[in-house]
Design an enzyme around this catalytic site. Structure first.
Site, PDB file in Angstrom:
ATOM      1  N   ALA A  34     -28.639 -26.467  -8.486  1.00  0.00           N
ATOM      2  CA  ALA A  34     -28.734 -25.349  -7.542  1.00  0.00           C
ATOM      3  C   ALA A  34     -30.183 -25.055  -7.177  1.00  0.00           C
ATOM      4  O   ALA A  34     -30.518 -24.881  -5.998  1.00  0.00           O
ATOM      5  CB  ALA A  34     -28.065 -24.104  -8.126  1.00  0.00           C
ATOM      6  N   ARG A  44     -37.008 -28.396   3.922  1.00  0.00           N
ATOM      7  CA  ARG A  44     -36.612 -29.064   5.167  1.00  0.00           C
ATOM      8  C   ARG A  44     -36.782 -28.138   6.369  1.00  0.00           C
ATOM      9  O   ARG A  44     -37.114 -28.577   7.465  1.00  0.00           O
ATOM     10  CB  ARG A  44     -35.160 -29.522   5.085  1.00  0.00           C
ATOM     11  CG  ARG A  44     -34.888 -30.650   4.112  1.00  0.00           C
ATOM     12  CD  ARG A  44     -33.462 -31.140   4.191  1.00  0.00           C
ATOM     13  NE  ARG A  44     -33.160 -32.019   3.065  1.00  0.00           N
ATOM     14  CZ  ARG A  44     -32.484 -31.646   1.980  1.00  0.00           C
ATOM     15  NH1 ARG A  44     -32.018 -30.410   1.893  1.00  0.00           N
ATOM     16  NH2 ARG A  44     -32.263 -32.496   1.000  1.00  0.00           N
ATOM     17  N   GLU A  57     -39.189 -25.036 -14.475  1.00  0.00           N
ATOM     18  CA  GLU A  57     -38.131 -25.667 -15.258  1.00  0.00           C
ATOM     19  C   GLU A  57     -38.582 -25.769 -16.709  1.00  0.00           C
ATOM     20  O   GLU A  57     -39.623 -26.358 -16.995  1.00  0.00           O
ATOM     21  CB  GLU A  57     -37.800 -27.053 -14.705  1.00  0.00           C
ATOM     22  CG  GLU A  57     -36.957 -27.934 -15.613  1.00  0.00           C
ATOM     23  CD  GLU A  57     -35.645 -27.269 -16.051  1.00  0.00           C
ATOM     24  OE1 GLU A  57     -35.321 -27.347 -17.242  1.00  0.00           O
ATOM     25  OE2 GLU A  57     -34.962 -26.661 -15.189  1.00  0.00           O
ATOM     26  N   CYS A  67     -22.658 -33.741 -15.877  1.00  0.00           N
ATOM     27  CA  CYS A  67     -21.278 -34.245 -15.921  1.00  0.00           C
ATOM     28  C   CYS A  67     -21.231 -35.708 -16.335  1.00  0.00           C
ATOM     29  O   CYS A  67     -20.201 -36.193 -16.814  1.00  0.00           O
ATOM     30  CB  CYS A  67     -20.619 -34.081 -14.556  1.00  0.00           C
ATOM     31  SG  CYS A  67     -20.522 -32.378 -13.966  1.00  0.00           S
ATOM     32  N   ASN A 331     -24.528 -27.538  -6.186  1.00  0.00           N
ATOM     33  CA  ASN A 331     -25.216 -28.169  -5.070  1.00  0.00           C
ATOM     34  C   ASN A 331     -24.943 -27.447  -3.754  1.00  0.00           C
ATOM     35  O   ASN A 331     -25.841 -27.293  -2.927  1.00  0.00           O
ATOM     36  CB  ASN A 331     -24.810 -29.644  -4.969  1.00  0.00           C
ATOM     37  CG  ASN A 331     -25.574 -30.514  -5.957  1.00  0.00           C
ATOM     38  OD1 ASN A 331     -26.726 -30.853  -5.724  1.00  0.00           O
ATOM     39  ND2 ASN A 331     -24.946 -30.852  -7.065  1.00  0.00           N
ATOM     40  N   TYR A 452       0.264 -43.883   4.251  1.00  0.00           N
ATOM     41  CA  TYR A 452       1.269 -44.552   3.421  1.00  0.00           C
ATOM     42  C   TYR A 452       1.198 -46.063   3.582  1.00  0.00           C
ATOM     43  O   TYR A 452       1.109 -46.583   4.702  1.00  0.00           O
ATOM     44  CB  TYR A 452       2.689 -44.104   3.779  1.00  0.00           C
ATOM     45  CG  TYR A 452       3.734 -45.099   3.298  1.00  0.00           C
ATOM     46  CD1 TYR A 452       3.978 -45.245   1.935  1.00  0.00           C
ATOM     47  CD2 TYR A 452       4.410 -45.928   4.193  1.00  0.00           C
ATOM     48  CE1 TYR A 452       4.891 -46.188   1.466  1.00  0.00           C
ATOM     49  CE2 TYR A 452       5.331 -46.865   3.733  1.00  0.00           C
ATOM     50  CZ  TYR A 452       5.560 -46.999   2.371  1.00  0.00           C
ATOM     51  OH  TYR A 452       6.460 -47.930   1.906  1.00  0.00           O
ATOM     52  N   TRP A 460       7.342 -41.066   0.213  1.00  0.00           N
ATOM     53  CA  TRP A 460       7.031 -39.648   0.021  1.00  0.00           C
ATOM     54  C   TRP A 460       5.982 -39.551  -1.075  1.00  0.00           C
ATOM     55  O   TRP A 460       6.253 -39.859  -2.233  1.00  0.00           O
ATOM     56  CB  TRP A 460       8.286 -38.859  -0.372  1.00  0.00           C
ATOM     57  CG  TRP A 460       9.152 -38.508   0.803  1.00  0.00           C
ATOM     58  CD1 TRP A 460      10.208 -39.219   1.294  1.00  0.00           C
ATOM     59  CD2 TRP A 460       9.030 -37.353   1.637  1.00  0.00           C
ATOM     60  NE1 TRP A 460      10.751 -38.590   2.379  1.00  0.00           N
ATOM     61  CE2 TRP A 460      10.047 -37.437   2.620  1.00  0.00           C
ATOM     62  CE3 TRP A 460       8.154 -36.267   1.661  1.00  0.00           C
ATOM     63  CZ2 TRP A 460      10.220 -36.482   3.604  1.00  0.00           C
ATOM     64  CZ3 TRP A 460       8.333 -35.303   2.640  1.00  0.00           C
ATOM     65  CH2 TRP A 460       9.339 -35.409   3.601  1.00  0.00           C
ATOM     66  N   ARG A 468       8.291 -30.364  -1.396  1.00  0.00           N
ATOM     67  CA  ARG A 468       9.702 -30.241  -0.993  1.00  0.00           C
ATOM     68  C   ARG A 468      10.500 -29.479  -2.047  1.00  0.00           C
ATOM     69  O   ARG A 468      11.296 -28.596  -1.719  1.00  0.00           O
ATOM     70  CB  ARG A 468      10.305 -31.629  -0.786  1.00  0.00           C
ATOM     71  CG  ARG A 468       9.763 -32.379   0.419  1.00  0.00           C
ATOM     72  CD  ARG A 468      10.368 -33.758   0.530  1.00  0.00           C
ATOM     73  NE  ARG A 468      11.806 -33.708   0.802  1.00  0.00           N
ATOM     74  CZ  ARG A 468      12.586 -34.790   0.889  1.00  0.00           C
ATOM     75  NH1 ARG A 468      12.053 -36.000   0.710  1.00  0.00           N
ATOM     76  NH2 ARG A 468      13.857 -34.678   1.143  1.00  0.00           N
TER      77      ARG A 468
END
Length: 479
Positions: A34, A44, A57, A67, A331, A452, A460, A468
């Site tokens: 972040a 930018r 930091e 992760c 992010n 598909y 399906w 469904r």
């Protein structure tokens, strides 16, 4: 490198242009996803001649993937540097004054300044700011129990944590590992340790692993973990870590007995690192995260933003604040913050709570609300579960998949989806994530025009089969 560089006269009186040569100064606390995304985006939009950016930091690395640490430990990722998206040198080359191993110890909101201390020298001094970004992240939960700080007990949050764990695994003579907790990190680390040749026991206080799933879906994960040779101990509270004569860990003590261990990995989760912000009087929510508006501004403070694992966010399904520490969100927060701090305009509307993981070849995914989340939000709902396959049943490699779907009882609005299955199962959750964001009903979902072909899906798709069945359940339930 001095933590006080830039705070020449200690000025923090709220005047604009606190940077060098009268430029505006943006101060960023935290150098990971972040914080550095915010700094990079602001750069930018505004060049160094307009905006000075100073980032603090306290660690040794920036812009890295926490992760990815379990996959590094497992050996899937070749080395630590593979997890670094952008080095400190790259940030500095873009005109960001990045100060590593420098910890911010105090925020003075009234005088618009932060106090930072450089680890090497211990020198501390003030740096004024015009705009401030708080991206202090999260800290691993480490219970206040005997032995939790003993050698051989590891949290896994930073690249330094990952290296320390690998060093322990390399030098320990024993091959017994205990993982405390069975959330995402706990599950992933358990697999990594199995692949490193350790005997692994996972101690979990919940009834099933992966508390982000409903228990019936978590049960499928437990079976897969046991199939890998992992010993699962559910419904058990850890009471401490026992050490030997050398002071190193020798066992994990629980309310149901002791489990021998040569290494212990804590996978209990994380908490927002907001002590610094709370001490400065900034608003913190019920789950400990900073509270922000849609522009990621800290509520009540025009020139202070916060993002990443230290904030709470709006759940778009329940309408409630939620703590969701994920790199994807961090992010995005950084992009929004950097745009706003750089003079543009952007918002972060909220999340639907999408996450995906795996144990060996079993893929685990969820989005939206679990049953207990819907109960907490006061929603009446129906729940259905279907069994299907990842491909057409006759096509080689078709694997079983379980899909659970929740829908609001009266309206049929989709509330949540959980998926557990083999290859091709996990990313199907993205269909549901989009449907949740669009506030679709399960009946509307049945008409989605999904791709598909037999190698990819049955005629399906499993998610549509669940939709469904959920539609029929909504109709049967009536009002």
């Amino acid at each position: 490198m001095s933590g006080g560089r830039g705070g020449r006269d200690g000025r923090g009186d709220g005047e604009r242009g606190s940077g060098r040569d009268g430029r505006e100064r943006l101060v960023v606390i935290g150098g990971d996803a972040a914080g550095m995304s915010a700094a990079s985006q602001a750069r930018r939009l505004r060049g160094p001649d307009e905006l000075e950016i100073v980032a603090f930091e306290r660690g040794d690395f920036t812009s890295f993937s926490a992760c990815g640490i379990p996959y590094w430990v497992a050996g899937d990722v070749a080395g630590r540097d593979e997890l670094i998206a952008r080095t400190p040198e790259e940030h500095r080359a873009r005109g960001i004054d990045l100060r590593l191993r420098t910890e911010v110890t105090e925020i003075d909101v009234e005088r618009r300044r932060v106090r930072a201390r450089e680890a090497g020298s211990g020198t501390g001094s003030w740096t004024p700011y015009d705009k401030l970004v708080i991206a202090t992240g999260a800290r691993p939960v480490r219970p206040a129990m005997p032995g939790m700080d003993a050698p051989g007990v590891h949290g896994v949050q930073t690249l330094g944590d990952g290296q320390a764990l690998l060093d322990t695994l390399a030098r320990t003579r024993g091959r017994r590992a205990v993982v405390v907790g069975a959330g995402y990190i706990g599950v992933e680390m358990a697999e990594a340790l199995i692949r490193r040749g350790f005997e692994v026991t996972v101690v979990n206080r919940g009834d099933e692993p992966m508390a982000t799933l409903d228990p019936d879906m978590g049960r499928l994960v437990r079976r897969a973990m046991e199939g890998l040779g992992i010993t699962m101990v559910d419904g058990t509270e850890v009471t401490g870590v026992l050490t030997g004569d050398d002071g190193r860990v020798r066992a994990v003590a629980t309310d149901s007995g002791e489990f021998p261990a040569d290494v212990v990995v804590l996978g209990i989760g994380v908490r927002p690192e907001t002590g610094l912000a709370a001490a400065a009087g900034l608003p913190v929510g019920a789950r400990g995260g900073l509270l922000t508006d849609l522009a990621m501004r800290v509520r009540g403070h025009e020139d202070i933003w916060a993002g990443g694992d230290c904030v709470e966010v709006l759940n778009l399904v329940s309408g409630q604040e939620q703590y969701v520490p994920l790199g994807t969100h961090a992010n995005k927060h950084g992009q929004v913050i950097g745009t706003n701090a750089g003079g543009g305009y952007a918002t972060f509307p909220g999340v639907v709570g999408t996450a995906v993981s795996k144990v060996c070849d079993l893929e685990i995914a969820r989005t939206g609300l679990r049953g207990k989340d819907a109960d907490r939000a006061g929603l009446r709902y129906v729940s259905v579960t279907v069994e299907s396959t990842s491909r057409a049943g006759y096509y080689p490699g078709a694997a079983p998949m379980t899909v659970k779907m929740l829908a609001e009882r009266r309206t049929g609005r989709l509330l949540g989806v959980q998926i557990v299955g083999r290859e091709g199962a996990g990313k199907r959750v993205d269909i549901a994530a989009v449907a949740l964001t669009a506030r679709m009903t399960v009946e509307q979902m049945t008409s989605l025009d999904l791709g598909y072909a037999p190698p990819f899906s049955p005629v399906w798709d499993p998610v549509l089969v669940a939709a469904r069945k959920a539609t029929a359940a909504v109709r049967a339930a009536g009002s």
